[in-house]
Scaffold this active site. Sequence first.
Site, PDB file in Angstrom:
ATOM      1  N   CYS A  93       0.826  -1.232   0.000  1.00 15.61           N
ATOM      2  CA  CYS A  93       0.000   0.000   0.000  1.00 15.61           C
ATOM      3  C   CYS A  93       0.848   1.266   0.000  1.00 15.61           C
ATOM      4  O   CYS A  93       0.330   2.348  -0.281  1.00 15.61           O
ATOM      5  CB  CYS A  93      -0.935  -0.010   1.193  1.00 15.61           C
ATOM      6  SG  CYS A  93      -2.079  -1.387   1.118  1.00 15.61           S
TER       7      CYS A  93
ATOM      8  N   HIS B 195      -3.477   7.095   2.252  1.00 14.01           N
ATOM      9  CA  HIS B 195      -3.861   5.769   1.758  1.00 14.01           C
ATOM     10  C   HIS B 195      -5.242   5.425   2.317  1.00 14.01           C
ATOM     11  O   HIS B 195      -5.554   5.732   3.470  1.00 14.01           O
ATOM     12  CB  HIS B 195      -2.821   4.743   2.204  1.00 14.01           C
ATOM     13  CG  HIS B 195      -3.230   3.337   1.926  1.00 14.01           C
ATOM     14  ND1 HIS B 195      -3.641   2.927   0.681  1.00 14.01           N
ATOM     15  CD2 HIS B 195      -3.323   2.246   2.737  1.00 14.01           C
ATOM     16  CE1 HIS B 195      -3.956   1.641   0.730  1.00 14.01           C
ATOM     17  NE2 HIS B 195      -3.776   1.203   1.966  1.00 14.01           N
TER      18      HIS B 195
ATOM     19  N   ASN C 103     -10.190  -0.269  -0.696  1.00 14.21           N
ATOM     20  CA  ASN C 103      -8.719  -0.196  -0.666  1.00 14.21           C
ATOM     21  C   ASN C 103      -8.184  -0.757  -1.989  1.00 14.21           C
ATOM     22  O   ASN C 103      -8.289  -1.954  -2.239  1.00 14.21           O
ATOM     23  CB  ASN C 103      -8.221  -1.009   0.532  1.00 14.21           C
ATOM     24  CG  ASN C 103      -6.708  -0.945   0.707  1.00 14.21           C
ATOM     25  OD1 ASN C 103      -5.992  -0.490  -0.179  1.00 14.21           O
ATOM     26  ND2 ASN C 103      -6.232  -1.413   1.837  1.00 14.21           N
TER      27      ASN C 103
END
Length: 329
Positions: free
Chosen positions: A116, A256, A286
Site C-alpha cells: 500500500c 492511503h 482499498n
Amino acid sequence: MNKLGAAITGVSGYVPDYVLTNAELEKMVDTNDEWIRTRTGISERRILKGEGLGTAYLGTKAVESLLEKTNTSPDEIDGLICATVTPEMFFPSTANVICENVGIKGAMSFDMAAACSGFLYALETGNNFIKAGGMKKVIVIGADKMSSIIDYTDRNTCILFGDGAGAVLLEPSEDDYTIKDAILRSDGVGRDFIVIKGGGSAYPPTHETLDKGYHTFYQDGRSVFKYAVTSMADVAAEIMERNNLQGKDVAYLVPHQANLRIIEATAKRMEVEMDKVTVNISKYGNTTAATIPLCLWEWEKKFKKGDNIILAAFGGGFTWGSVYFKWAY
Ligand code: UT7
C-alpha cells in the site's frame, strides 16, 4: 535559482465499471452493510471483469488518459515505474507491458512492490531519476487488481479491496512547486500479518499450496490496524515537523485509503480538518498502490498552484511513509 526538482505536471486514473456493493457481498459471506461501513467506511468497490485482463489493463487505461490530457507523446517518456503487488505476471514486468500497450518504446520501465506504500516509494524513485538530471518525463503509476488475489469466501478481507490505477507525470522544474521531501520506511515484522504465502520461490504453486489457501490474501486486521494507526500518523507528523509545517499550512492530506478510522486518526494527529483530507474509500475501497493517485486524480480540480500537499501510507511489509510536495498547476 532553485535546485532542480521534480514537479507533478499531470494526473489521471482509471477504475473499472463493475460496482461490487456491500449488499452484493452480504449474499456472498456472513457480513452486513452496517458493519462494513462503520468498521471501514466502505460502501462499494470497483472490480475488473473480463478474461485475461490484469493490472496492466488498469495501468494502460490510466496512462493513455494521462498522455492525452498532458498532450504528451509516448516517445517523450524516459521512464515508467509501476507500483503494484498484483503484477500482470512474474515477468515481464507490468511496467514493460504497459509501455508496450501505450507505445512507449525504449524507455526504462520496471515494477516496484511496496504494497500500500508502493506509490510513495515509486514517486520518490521517479523524483530522484528526475533530480539526477538524466530524465525529463517520468510516469509513476500505482495499480492493483486486488480482486485477483482475494478469497471471496473470507469475510475478513473480501469486503476491503477494489481494483484501480492512478498515474502521474513528473517533469523537471527549478521553481518551488516540486516534491520537497519524502520519508520511506519498512519493517519486516509485518511479514506474517499481511501476506500471500504461496506462488513465489518459497512455496511455488502445488496442489497442496492451493488446498492450504497460500495463494490468496491473508491479513490479521486487528494487528495491522494497531501498527497502521500509529505509524501513518507518526510519519505524517514527522514530515510536517521537519518542514516546519503546521496543520493550518497543509492544503490537503492525501492518505492511503485502508480504513476511515486510520485516516481520521492521522488527520487528527496532524491537526488537519477532515474537509482538507481526500477520502474516497466509500466508493473504491482499498485499491492498494492505487489509492493515493486515484485521490490526486479526483481532487485535481480543487488543488491550487502552491498548495502544500502531504501523502501518507501504510501497508504490507510493513512499509510506510510520507511525501510532501507543492502542487504545480
Ligand atoms: O492497506 C493495507 C494495510 N491494512 C490496513 O491498514 C487494515 C487495518 N485493519 C483494519 O482496517 C481493521 O482491522 C479491519 C477493517 C480489517 C477489521 O476491523 P476490526 O474492527 O479490527 O475488526 P476485527 O478484525 O477485530 O473483528 C471484530 C469482529 C470479529 O468478531 P468477534 O471475534 O468480535 O466475534 C470478526 O469476526 O467483527 C467480525 N468480522 C466481521 N463481521 C461482519 C470480521 N469481518 C467481518 C465482516 N462482517 N466482514
